[in-house]
Design an enzyme around this catalytic site. Structure first.
Site, PDB file in Angstrom:
ATOM      1  N   ASP A  69      -8.024  -4.959   0.159  1.00 14.41           N
ATOM      2  CA  ASP A  69      -8.634  -5.659  -0.965  1.00 14.41           C
ATOM      3  C   ASP A  69      -8.322  -7.144  -1.008  1.00 14.41           C
ATOM      4  OD1 ASP A  69      -9.970  -3.527  -2.109  1.00 14.41           O
ATOM      5  OD2 ASP A  69      -8.106  -2.756  -2.945  1.00 14.41           O
TER       6      ASP A  69
ATOM      7  N   HIS B  36       0.864  -1.185   0.000  1.00 13.48           N
ATOM      8  CA  HIS B  36       0.000   0.000   0.000  1.00 13.48           C
ATOM      9  C   HIS B  36       0.898   1.232   0.000  1.00 13.48           C
ATOM     10  CE1 HIS B  36      -3.146   2.833   1.256  1.00 13.48           C
ATOM     11  NE2 HIS B  36      -4.002   1.906   0.893  1.00 13.48           N
TER      12      HIS B  36
END
Ligand code: ACO
Length: 428
Positions: free
Chosen positions: A363, A306
């Site tokens: 996700d 991320h």
């Protein structure tokens, strides 16, 4: 916010620039007078070192794995709250009282229908259109239907537009899904909560009664909470920039959806599921792990890493637990869940991922839950857009209400041709 003095040395010159301190997180150096004082601009493509605005909505510390909305940890909101409560919190700054919550839920619920002409508007799309292209177009088109809530200078109209967008985004997403199947649109029902209503609009058919599965409804509500806002990410910055010119809120949210569509942002959960299917079985994991580590191979572990969270994304942990709840309570199994678990275990004990601080992101598990509910992967980013609509609206509203807000107009480092004279085409 407090201020202290800072200075920047540019060549021989020292320029005084204030340092602004927030309540938490990094300080910023106030560059607003840099260009007028020195004629020099700051250069920061991708905004890696730039705070584009002042905000009171969401705080995140990627190194520590902290995400707070209006000061409340995401774990507590996801565990104890519901999505519309989080919407209220993001928009108004405080958790609602029982009466405020009942009123807010009632108002959102009673805005879920869309203008009947929208159904005809949908007929113009091809049946195989991606749901995100329908979302961009249909949300943008709302301003053509609701003229009475496009005056951005009227606080009442701003709030009505916000209610409409939060309420109608799931209706439009469900219509996009139904349209792709060739099934009739299902109207919303006011006796259902937000997530249950959405599930019914997606999966009910007129030929039989549809009973909402409460385990799915709770899991979907949680997915909506976890995706409600993430400060100034690409789509939110897009909404702010579009809105800074005075564009109406429906157009601004359509711009946010367009930005979210990209695979590096809202398209990642779709990519995770494709990757898990490609891996197929736990014994094939080592092969894919070595591909992810091989710099000559473009393959990356989707759902890992991320831009901001260099620690476990707190949302990923909640998502993992939610996936377990859903699969356990329903007594169903998905071989891809076993692949996901094993992949996470192997990656987290591999030096390559540990050194680079690559953890599963939000996700990684959300796609498996949505798949268990029956959503096709193409709908995943549309669900993300539904959830993020409130975050975009809260940030847009904060910008409009900020007395210091200016139209966004970044400068550039020009590296093109110097001035030259036009030559007629016959002489080129
Ligand atoms: N698999 C393998 N290696 C990776 C991965 C991954 N998923 N992510 C990063 N790396 C490696 C890079 O190759 C790089 O290695 P190097 O230092 O040896 O060159 C290092 O880790 C740092 O990676 P960057 O790309 O520089 O990190 P950045 O913070 O810019 O990228 C991103 C973040 C884009 C999310 C990246 O981790 C990625 O592509 N992940 C997969 C896609 C994904 O899951 N996206 C969803 C993000 S969450 C969201 O938007 C809701």
């Amino acid at each position: 916010m407090t201020q202290a003095n800072g200075s920047v040395q540019i060549g021989e010159r020292t320029v005084d620039l204030p340092i602004m301190k927030g309540t938490m997180g990094a300080d910023v150096i106030d560059m607003r007078t840099l260009a007028t004082q020195t004629g020099v601009y700051s250069f920061d493509p991708g905004f890696l070192s730039t705070a584009s605005c002042e905000s009171r909505i969401t705080y995140l510390d990627g190194a520590a794995g902290i995400l707070l909305h209006r000061g409340y940890p995401i774990e507590q909101l996801a565990e104890k709250g519901d999505y519309l409560e989080v919407c209220y919190l993001l928009l108004y700054g405080e958790l609602p009282t029982a009466a405020q919550k009942a009123d807010f839920d009632y108002r959102v619920t009673h805005h879920t229908m869309v203008h009947e002409q929208m159904a005809r508007f949908f007929q113009g799309f091809r049946r195989d259109a991606h749901p995100m292209s329908i979302m961009v177009a249909s949300v943008g088109a709302l301003s053509a239907f609701y003229h009475d809530s496009t005056d951005i200078n009227d606080p009442m109209q701003r709030m009505i537009a916000s209610m409409r967008l939060i309420a109608k985004a799931p209706t439009l997403a469900a219509m996009a899904y139904k349209y792709s199947l060739g099934q009739p649109f299902v109207y919303p029902r006011n006796d259902l909560d937000y997530a249950s209503n959405f599930l019914r609009m997606c999966f009910a058919v007129p030929a039989e009664e549809y009973v909402v599965n409460p385990v799915f409804a709770r899991a979907l509500d949680r997915i909506f909470i976890l995706h409600a806002d993430l400060a100034q990410v690409a789509s939110t910055s897009t909404v702010r920039l579009a809105g800074s010119s005075g564009a109406d809120p429906f157009a601004c949210i359509a711009a946010g959806i367009a930005s979210l569509w990209g695979p590096a942002h809202g398209g990642a959960n779709e990519a995770v599921l494709k990757m898990l299917s490609e891996i197929g079985a736990p014994e094939r994991i080592p092969h894919f792990i070595s591909r992810a580590k091989d710099k000559s191979d473009p393959f990356r572990l989707m759902g890992f890493g991320h831009r901001i969270f260099k620690n476990y994304d707190p949302r990923a942990k909640i998502m993992q637990r939610t996936a377990h709840d859903v699969f356990e309570q329903l007594g169903v199994s998905d071989p891809l869940l076993d692949v996901a678990h094993e992949l996470e275990r192997v990656a987290l004990s591999d030096d390559y991922f540990v050194k680079r601080r690559l953890f599963p992101n939000v996700d990684f598990y959300s796609g498996l839950i949505l798949r268990a509910m029956g959503f096709p992967t193409s709908m995943f980013p549309a669900l993300f857009a539904v959830a993020r609509t409130v975050g975009w609206l809260a940030q847009w509203k904060e910008m409009i209400e900020d007395p210091n807000y200016r139209m966004g107009h970044p400068s550039q480092l020009y590296t093109g041709a110097e001035q030259r004279d036009y030559t007629p085409v016959s002489m080129r």
